[in-house]
Design an enzyme around this catalytic site. Sequence first.
Site, PDB file in Angstrom:
ATOM      1  N   ASP B  36      49.617 129.931 148.087  1.00  0.00           N
ATOM      2  CA  ASP B  36      48.569 129.046 147.194  1.00  0.00           C
ATOM      3  C   ASP B  36      47.448 128.649 148.083  1.00  0.00           C
ATOM      4  OD1 ASP B  36      50.740 129.055 145.467  1.00  0.00           O
ATOM      5  OD2 ASP B  36      51.284 126.771 145.697  1.00  0.00           O
ATOM      6  N   ASP B 279       6.023 130.901 118.847  1.00  0.00           N
ATOM      7  CA  ASP B 279       6.993 132.099 119.288  1.00  0.00           C
ATOM      8  C   ASP B 279       8.405 131.841 119.205  1.00  0.00           C
ATOM      9  OD1 ASP B 279       7.236 132.707 122.727  1.00  0.00           O
ATOM     10  OD2 ASP B 279       6.875 130.908 121.578  1.00  0.00           O
ATOM     11  N   GLY B 414      11.029 138.010 119.596  1.00  0.00           N
ATOM     12  CA  GLY B 414      10.749 137.901 118.406  1.00  0.00           C
ATOM     13  C   GLY B 414       9.963 139.343 117.881  1.00  0.00           C
ATOM     14  N   LEU B 415       9.118 140.036 118.735  1.00  0.00           N
ATOM     15  CA  LEU B 415       8.487 141.219 117.974  1.00  0.00           C
ATOM     16  C   LEU B 415       9.430 142.272 117.958  1.00  0.00           C
ATOM     17  CD1 LEU B 415       5.960 142.461 117.279  1.00  0.00           C
ATOM     18  CD2 LEU B 415       5.311 143.018 119.444  1.00  0.00           C
TER      19      LEU B 415
END
Lengths: 432, 507
Positions: B36, B279, B414-415
């Site tokens: 453990d 943007d 985005g683009l």
Amino acid sequence: MNELSPLAASATIGCSDAPVLRERGQREVFCGLTGIVWLHRRIQDAFFLVVGSRTCAHLLQSAAGVMIFAEPRFATAIIDERDLAGLADANDELDRVVSKLIERRPEIKLLFLVGSCPSEVIKLDLSRAALRLTRRFAGEQRADLKVLSYSGSGIETTFTEGEDACLASLLPYLPATNDTAPSLLVVGTVAEIVEDQFRRIFSALGIDNVAFLPPRRAAEMPAVGPNTQFLLAQPFLANTVSALEQRGASRIAAPFPLGVEGARAWFEAAAKNFGIAKARCAEILEPLASRARDSLARHRVTLAGRRIFFFPDSQLEIPIARFLARELGMTLQEVGTPFLHREIMGEELALLPAGTFLSEGQDVERQLDRCRETAPDMVVCGMGLANPLEAEGYTTKWSIELVFTPVQGFDQAADLAELFARPLRRRALLKV
Amino acid sequence: MQLSLWTYEGPPHIGAMRIATAMQGVHYVLHAPQGDTYADLLFTMIERRDVRPPVTYTTFQARDLGGDTATLFKTSVADAYERFKPEAMLVGASCTAELIQDDPGGLALALNLPIPVVPLELPAYQRKENYGASETFYRLVRACVKTDQPAVKASKPSCNILGPTALGFRHRDDIVEIKRLLEKLGVTVNVVAPADARPSDLARIPQAHFNIVLYPEVALTTAAWLERQFGQKYVNITPIGVNATRDFISAVAALAGIDAANFLRAETSRLVWYSRSIDSTYLTAKPVFIFGDASHAIALARVAAEELGYQVVGLGTYSREFAREVRAAAKIYNLEALITDDYLDVEAAIKAANPALVLGTQMERHIAKRLGIPCAVISAPIHVQDFPARYSPFMGFEGANVLFDTLTHPMMMGLEEHLLGMFREDFEFHGDAAASHLGAAQTPAPATVIAETFTLAWDAEAERELRKIPFFVRGKAKRNTEAYATQQGVALIKLETLYDAKAYYSQ
């Protein structure tokens, strides 16, 4: 705790009769469940179902790190309160979980029910469960699916002993053979690239009847009989050795194939048993040994004269210490091992520098005291100790890597040395 | 028994370790089997701590079970006290030790150590890690705080920050950020706990005017008790995101008797402008699926919806203790909350919701990778890469900056998204490729995902047309078309069906 009796070191080689410090106390080691992390990749159509608690699931997840998401071939049946209330119920529950699992992974051919501390303490009989399930699947046209069981619990097994328990559980199911021709069995998980190298070398020596345990697939289980001779590729296989001997197979005594010397002695032991001429043996092995020796030279510059301290972890400590001392010139401060099997380790002990401080078991606080007292140049330890020791100024080599890296054989000797040289080089390199 | 391939939380004693390790001067003796001690690695490797956790494990083995494990435990406690000389001690059992019933509490108390010894009752077969942390913190505070004498309050408004632990997601930097906020606001921080506190610091908790519950999973129980005991009110708003941070400041100011109006006018985050700049327009209504611990899931849903303009399409938690709060939050987004600790359920829900972004734990990262969906990690459980070297809070105004970057970075830019909509057969930048700003990330396999989940018959032409739709909206198009076809009783989906459905759903 036993006191060490002072040893009059007469010879410079050999620890066959050396005293061993046996310690009991807190142990900073993995349990045998950890073996699943590599075994599930070695046997490609096997699945490992741990019957345990959330702790077991958490351990596997932590140890397997980021591998878990690739839909690994292991899982945990987590025991809950209802299971603790009555045993009959627990068996029904287990059957339900296994059915669900087999439905999800129909390609499984071998299912291991792996015992854990909780399942052992409540005495859940997994061997009976395995028989029951095997029979049930046979009735459901799944005769190709075998269910076996072994224990990887921390109360019974330490780290690599999980592999020992797993392989020993396979033994009753290995096909029998009464072949009069001798066959060679290499026992213990090695990397696939190492297995391929070994096969090529055995073949060059004229030993073609070679099998490996564990195999890559459930269907490729090697046959065992009275003419089977086996070589251990790994030192932690005491129970597997007994089980093989019970099946009539005989062990070829050899040091382990770590380092050039170890690899050579290992192949020579096999060749001798298979009646291969010494000259032929040298012809095959010398070029390999020579190439490997050359590749060690660079690491020797870094490692020679450095003092190294081993905390116990995998039982690989003694053979690796032997390699580092004899082939790379390191000085052994203490070599700790979780378990020392005198017979299996016989050839290794004979090669260790005389007077090596050996310890078996652990009381981690006392061992840390000893480590700090001797102030070694390098500490081999688990990941629970490594960063804290680094922060104290020690250079460490985390030991688990030795189990997860191809280190056996001639062509890996330099890689094994590199594992130890790298932390020292890095320490010298960093200017922050 | 529960089949588990992945567990979102560890057992409760891990939670107790997180408290002990976060603090100074506390030692934890854990009755546990050999092995453990793997838990040490969580702290030394994942969190990269440079000291061992202050935990002594008895590490009993099978041979000890025939003997006297109780004596073994007592010896371990006595030795740990001698060696480490802690100011307070925690004693408890792991799941296996719970079965052998040695009564760690009773055994430790019998030693009459000259320090507070806190027995932990953590039912390992019912409860999990966060419960363990919460319960341990509560017991420890109760053991260290004196309830029989009135607390002397400071003259200036002061508060305690409760909840940060070891192994907590971004706790290290959240504290820095929140302390800085409070300081600017004119509120003194009395005690931060458990992180870096000593037992003697816990004893000073009642001296503050009020409490801040930074992580309710860990500190809510304790704060509620402190309120009952000392009348200390508490703020329980998770200051993640700009709006939640503002609400948090207002709530703190109200309890401190401070007018925060000027402060709120002066302080802000770049997220506000970044999210409004053009943007970010393409982020509008991007479907996002959120899963994690309750407080992070709720907070991130608000950030995603209000501050980035995403559409929350799935919200869930593995924190059953806070299921009610998550259900209430899900209602805001007209959703049914997913309350589960089974990652297969989460995977199925993500598949069904078809999000463009998944915010989750380490596990959702893996699910998202398999489904080829962008993903960011916003909650524990986490791996080593989410304990970064750089300053990276989630809370406060700087936290909001981190969030903006974290929640937008995985998305296709985005683009690139526009170009994919126009030119779909580029050998390099095709509809099935990952975002190019992520380098040579592996190409997701939406084609296969789609193939295995067709529920209706499609003719070849319609299927070809579907493939022309970029992968991040293709799943939605497919689902909408099939739903529309079922509704209209269309047996075979043709090109026309696809466009009829498109028109129908854009009404």
